[in-house]
Motif scaffolding. Structure first.
Motif, PDB file in Angstrom:
ATOM      1  N   TYR A  14     -12.423  40.985   4.936  1.00 34.66           N
ATOM      2  CA  TYR A  14     -11.470  41.996   4.500  1.00 34.66           C
ATOM      3  C   TYR A  14     -10.733  42.594   5.703  1.00 34.66           C
ATOM      4  CZ  TYR A  14     -14.678  41.510   0.565  1.00 34.66           C
ATOM      5  OH  TYR A  14     -15.453  40.999  -0.437  1.00 34.66           O
ATOM      6  N   ALA A  15      -9.915  43.624   5.431  1.00 41.66           N
ATOM      7  CA  ALA A  15      -9.156  44.283   6.494  1.00 41.66           C
ATOM      8  C   ALA A  15     -10.082  44.726   7.624  1.00 41.66           C
ATOM      9  CB  ALA A  15      -8.405  45.488   5.926  1.00 41.66           C
ATOM     10  N   ASP A  16      -9.650  44.494   8.854  1.00 45.92           N
ATOM     11  CA  ASP A  16     -10.364  44.821  10.095  1.00 45.92           C
ATOM     12  C   ASP A  16     -11.395  43.772  10.485  1.00 45.92           C
ATOM     13  OD1 ASP A  16      -8.899  47.161  10.454  1.00 45.92           O
ATOM     14  OD2 ASP A  16     -10.350  48.373   9.343  1.00 45.92           O
ATOM     15  N   ASP A  17     -11.619  42.760   9.639  1.00 46.55           N
ATOM     16  CA  ASP A  17     -12.508  41.663  10.022  1.00 46.55           C
ATOM     17  C   ASP A  17     -11.744  40.653  10.888  1.00 46.55           C
ATOM     18  OD1 ASP A  17     -14.729  42.624   8.705  1.00 46.55           O
ATOM     19  OD2 ASP A  17     -14.350  41.506   6.869  1.00 46.55           O
ATOM     20  N   VAL A  18     -12.514  39.900  11.680  1.00 47.36           N
ATOM     21  CA  VAL A  18     -11.952  38.835  12.508  1.00 47.36           C
ATOM     22  C   VAL A  18     -12.468  37.504  11.986  1.00 47.36           C
ATOM     23  CG1 VAL A  18     -11.752  37.866  14.829  1.00 47.36           C
ATOM     24  CG2 VAL A  18     -11.860  40.348  14.524  1.00 47.36           C
ATOM     25  N   CYS A  19     -11.562  36.610  11.626  1.00 45.03           N
ATOM     26  CA  CYS A  19     -11.925  35.279  11.128  1.00 45.03           C
ATOM     27  C   CYS A  19     -11.797  34.279  12.267  1.00 45.03           C
ATOM     28  CB  CYS A  19     -11.011  34.890   9.967  1.00 45.03           C
ATOM     29  SG  CYS A  19     -11.349  33.251   9.293  1.00 45.03           S
ATOM     30  N   ILE A  20     -12.922  33.714  12.686  1.00 48.30           N
ATOM     31  CA  ILE A  20     -12.912  32.790  13.824  1.00 48.30           C
ATOM     32  C   ILE A  20     -13.105  31.339  13.410  1.00 48.30           C
ATOM     33  CG2 ILE A  20     -15.387  32.866  14.350  1.00 48.30           C
ATOM     34  CD1 ILE A  20     -14.488  33.081  17.357  1.00 48.30           C
ATOM     35  N   LEU A  21     -13.617  31.090  12.210  1.00 50.80           N
ATOM     36  CA  LEU A  21     -13.823  29.702  11.792  1.00 50.80           C
ATOM     37  C   LEU A  21     -12.499  28.973  11.565  1.00 50.80           C
ATOM     38  CD1 LEU A  21     -16.913  29.831   9.408  1.00 50.80           C
ATOM     39  CD2 LEU A  21     -16.805  29.557  11.883  1.00 50.80           C
TER      40      LEU A  21
END
Length: 233
Positions: free
Chosen positions: A78-85
């Motif tokens: 969600y908002a403020d998360d970091v997606c690295i995959l």
């Protein structure tokens, strides 16, 4: 715009303060704003490597596909998360294909994979950040697999419902049975049957497109594995 990126990075990327001036310029200069419409698949397996996503608004779902085409949700962000995959080509530990889709209209800051790879090679703090974030995501994957493989379905559903309530702080979950099944990696019929059982037991009230929790305390006990009644599912 670069100044706006710097303000966001200083708050959300723990390694920002350790970067040199040129590394900060590289990071800001290699970042763009992207808006993905609801339903768009933005990452399609190991051959796809768009970069690191900093979610500004909206919601992303990461999932895998079975041989028969059934998708299994691993986690949502969600908002403020970091997606690295979505930058899997930078991560040596990623040896299987994951897919990422926008479940709502989603706005992100996209850091190019090439720039992020360069920073992981030049700054140990960036590499540590990437490793820690990847470890966190794998913990979520293992938790999802543990539920699917080892938990009874009534407990899994109770965990899902209590987790959804925790996100909103309310008592009602606005999801269809089909959506719940997709998130849980199950069949809609199984979800409907168990929700009907929960309803008959007074735990929830079912409406079209929503589930209202009536007995949160009992649902929490069921989620924790205590005071369980035998339920078919």
């Amino acid at each position: 715009m670069a100044e706006n990126f710097a303000a966001v990075f200083s708050k959300r990327l723990s390694f920002w303060k350790h970067l040199s001036g040129s590394e900060k310029e590289l990071l800001c200069g290699s970042t763009s704003v992207k808006i993905y419409p609801k339903g768009e698949v933005i990452h399609s397996g190991g051959s796809d490597c768009i970069g690191v996503l900093l979610i500004q608004s909206g919601q992303l779902r990461t999932y895998i596909l079975s041989e028969d085409g059934r998708d299994i949700t691993l986690f949502r962000q969600y908002a403020d998360d970091v997606c690295i995959l979505s930058a899997s080509c930078v991560l040596q530990a990623i040896t299987f294909d994951v897919f990422i889709e926008a479940e709502e209209d989603t706005k992100v800051l996209l850091i190019s994979s090439a720039a992020f790879r360069s920073l992981t090679e030049s700054c140990i703090y960036v590499k540590n950040f990437a490793n820690e974030l990847t470890a966190d995501r794998f913990s979520e994957v293992m938790w999802a697999m543990q539920q699917i493989l080892f938990m009874s379905f009534d407990r899994r559903l109770a965990i899902f419902l209590t987790d959804e309530l925790a996100k909103t702080g309310g008592s009602e979950i606005f999801l269809t049975h089909e959506q719940i099944a997709k998130y849980m990696g199950s069949a809609r019929e199984v979800v409907s049957r168990m929700l009907k059982y929960f309803s008959e037991e007074g735990l929830v009230k079912l409406s079209r497109g929503s589930v209202k929790v009536l007995d949160k305390a009992q649902l929490l006990r069921l989620a924790s594995g205590t005071n369980r009644k035998k339920a078919s599912g």
